[in-house]
Write a protein that holds these residues in place. Sequence first.
Motif, PDB file in Angstrom:
ATOM      1  N   TYR A   1       0.861  -1.184   0.000  1.00  0.00           N
ATOM      2  CA  TYR A   1       0.000   0.000   0.000  1.00  0.00           C
ATOM      3  C   TYR A   1       0.897   1.234   0.000  1.00  0.00           C
ATOM      4  O   TYR A   1       1.814   1.348   0.823  1.00  0.00           O
ATOM      5  N   PHE A   2       0.619   2.163  -0.894  1.00  0.00           N
ATOM      6  CA  PHE A   2       1.426   3.373  -0.999  1.00  0.00           C
ATOM      7  C   PHE A   2       0.965   4.424   0.007  1.00  0.00           C
ATOM      8  O   PHE A   2      -0.234   4.624   0.217  1.00  0.00           O
ATOM      9  N   THR A   3       1.950   5.090   0.623  1.00  0.00           N
ATOM     10  CA  THR A   3       1.677   6.127   1.620  1.00  0.00           C
ATOM     11  C   THR A   3       2.566   7.340   1.342  1.00  0.00           C
ATOM     12  O   THR A   3       3.326   7.358   0.379  1.00  0.00           O
ATOM     13  N   SER A   4       2.496   8.318   2.237  1.00  0.00           N
ATOM     14  CA  SER A   4       3.361   9.491   2.109  1.00  0.00           C
ATOM     15  C   SER A   4       4.674   9.320   2.857  1.00  0.00           C
ATOM     16  O   SER A   4       5.525  10.208   2.819  1.00  0.00           O
ATOM     17  N   GLY A   5       4.851   8.199   3.563  1.00  0.00           N
ATOM     18  CA  GLY A   5       6.113   7.984   4.275  1.00  0.00           C
ATOM     19  C   GLY A   5       5.929   7.226   5.572  1.00  0.00           C
ATOM     20  O   GLY A   5       4.856   6.668   5.859  1.00  0.00           O
ATOM     21  N   GLY A   6       6.975   7.215   6.388  1.00  0.00           N
ATOM     22  CA  GLY A   6       6.984   6.436   7.611  1.00  0.00           C
ATOM     23  C   GLY A   6       5.959   6.878   8.637  1.00  0.00           C
ATOM     24  O   GLY A   6       5.310   6.049   9.284  1.00  0.00           O
ATOM     25  N   THR A   7       5.803   8.175   8.821  1.00  0.00           N
ATOM     26  CA  THR A   7       4.859   8.671   9.820  1.00  0.00           C
ATOM     27  C   THR A   7       3.436   8.248   9.493  1.00  0.00           C
ATOM     28  O   THR A   7       2.702   7.750  10.357  1.00  0.00           O
ATOM     29  N   GLU A   8       3.036   8.434   8.244  1.00  0.00           N
ATOM     30  CA  GLU A   8       1.690   8.024   7.861  1.00  0.00           C
ATOM     31  C   GLU A   8       1.536   6.508   7.946  1.00  0.00           C
ATOM     32  O   GLU A   8       0.527   6.001   8.449  1.00  0.00           O
ATOM     33  N   GLY A   9       2.531   5.774   7.478  1.00  0.00           N
ATOM     34  CA  GLY A   9       2.470   4.323   7.544  1.00  0.00           C
ATOM     35  C   GLY A   9       2.320   3.820   8.966  1.00  0.00           C
ATOM     36  O   GLY A   9       1.508   2.927   9.242  1.00  0.00           O
ATOM     37  N   ASN A  10       3.084   4.390   9.896  1.00  0.00           N
ATOM     38  CA  ASN A  10       2.990   3.987  11.295  1.00  0.00           C
ATOM     39  C   ASN A  10       1.616   4.294  11.872  1.00  0.00           C
ATOM     40  O   ASN A  10       1.044   3.502  12.627  1.00  0.00           O
ATOM     41  N   ASN A  11       1.080   5.455  11.539  1.00  0.00           N
ATOM     42  CA  ASN A  11      -0.231   5.839  12.052  1.00  0.00           C
ATOM     43  C   ASN A  11      -1.348   4.970  11.492  1.00  0.00           C
ATOM     44  O   ASN A  11      -2.248   4.549  12.221  1.00  0.00           O
ATOM     45  N   ILE A  12      -1.297   4.695  10.187  1.00  0.00           N
ATOM     46  CA  ILE A  12      -2.316   3.827   9.591  1.00  0.00           C
ATOM     47  C   ILE A  12      -2.280   2.450  10.226  1.00  0.00           C
ATOM     48  O   ILE A  12      -3.316   1.867  10.568  1.00  0.00           O
ATOM     49  N   ALA A  13      -1.059   1.905  10.390  1.00  0.00           N
ATOM     50  CA  ALA A  13      -0.915   0.558  10.933  1.00  0.00           C
ATOM     51  C   ALA A  13      -1.399   0.476  12.374  1.00  0.00           C
ATOM     52  O   ALA A  13      -2.214  -0.392  12.719  1.00  0.00           O
ATOM     53  N   ILE A  14      -0.906   1.356  13.224  1.00  0.00           N
ATOM     54  CA  ILE A  14      -1.199   1.266  14.660  1.00  0.00           C
ATOM     55  C   ILE A  14      -2.637   1.662  14.966  1.00  0.00           C
ATOM     56  O   ILE A  14      -3.393   0.913  15.603  1.00  0.00           O
ATOM     57  N   LYS A  15      -3.037   2.830  14.507  1.00  0.00           N
ATOM     58  CA  LYS A  15      -4.401   3.290  14.794  1.00  0.00           C
ATOM     59  C   LYS A  15      -5.427   2.440  14.053  1.00  0.00           C
ATOM     60  O   LYS A  15      -6.471   2.078  14.612  1.00  0.00           O
ATOM     61  N   GLY A  16      -5.126   2.141  12.790  1.00  0.00           N
ATOM     62  CA  GLY A  16      -6.063   1.346  12.005  1.00  0.00           C
ATOM     63  C   GLY A  16      -6.302  -0.024  12.601  1.00  0.00           C
ATOM     64  O   GLY A  16      -7.437  -0.518  12.649  1.00  0.00           O
ATOM     65  N   ALA A  17      -5.223  -0.665  13.083  1.00  0.00           N
ATOM     66  CA  ALA A  17      -5.358  -1.991  13.689  1.00  0.00           C
ATOM     67  C   ALA A  17      -6.048  -1.913  15.041  1.00  0.00           C
ATOM     68  O   ALA A  17      -6.939  -2.713  15.351  1.00  0.00           O
TER      69      ALA A  17
END
Length: 380
Positions: A64-80
Amino acid sequence: MIYFDNSATTKPYKEVLDSFVTVSNEFFGNPSSLHRFGVQAEKLLTQAREQIAMLLEVKSSEIYFTSGGTEGNNIAIKGAALMHKSKGRHLITTNVEHASVRSAMEQLKQEGFEITFLPVDKNGRVQVADVEKAIRKDTTVISIMHVNNEVGAVQPIEEIGNMLKKYPNILFHVDAVQAIGKVPQSLNENRVDLCSFSAHKFHGLKGTGVLFIRDGVRLLPLFSGGNQERKIRSGTENVAGFVAMAKALRMTLSKSEQGMGRMREIQQILREGLNRIEGLQIHTPVENSAPHIMNFSLQGVKSEVLIHALEDKGIFVSTTSACSSKRKSPSKTLLAMGVSESLADSAIRISLSFNNTIDEAKAFIATVEATVKHLRKVLN
């Protein structure tokens, strides 16, 4: 110029910039559009996804494409956490994570989640036994970085992943932003469910990144909109940036084996040279550390003072992580490792790329020695 701040950001490869310009100029269509330009853009996006999946040895459906590490971390942690809150509201992480992980956890805490922040030892590593001991019946997510962005400590991701095979209902997220290309990893063998990457850490462009989501893992999207990225990350895709990222990853991984060896050699020269300087303490562990990061403190000399003195000589380093370097507070990572506040307040981070040389390392040591002598005369 000697650029030793590659953990903050790397210089994009020329080929990466060229591909970005070409795609932006010739294939500028919106990949969601039905016309020819849109179809061309969508094809390039699909190719970039497939290339990255192949390089990471995963399925293209897991990229999945994101804007970078910060967004990826937030999507993963909060989303899960939000998707599985009916199963439990307990999350586990360490007290040396990147600010984007730590802040995401703190925000979830305000929403009624309970967070366990695990301690690390003097080398900056969490103990697998401590991770397992912290697991409860209501634990849903564990997030641990692969390589610490400040001191370079490598966490026991493989061992934690093996332990978590006994807990199939817990999602395992890894922040691999500082690891890719520098520390070998296998998302499949390490039982990783979610993993974040950022292109500008491996000579890609800022504003582009990847989140690996293992097939079958369900997340609650943080953005609502056009349902791009299979509804996980809505928003018009940065096709040129993602094509450039795929090229950057391919080039970086092709240079990785030889580059890691050279960085280890440079790191050893830096360690030996810095150890000769009186009052200097190296915080990066000798074992279980990444080849590109070296963190040290100089007793009695504030990090900002040394950074600007070196900058005057054409040498660029940093204090803590780039995301926290402008804050006038000691490194949380170093404090967690048991480093005194005075030393933590004097910390300097050197971070290498494959392009740095042994001559640069030797020049750096000589310049630091001369600069320290001068500063001590002035400060005393």
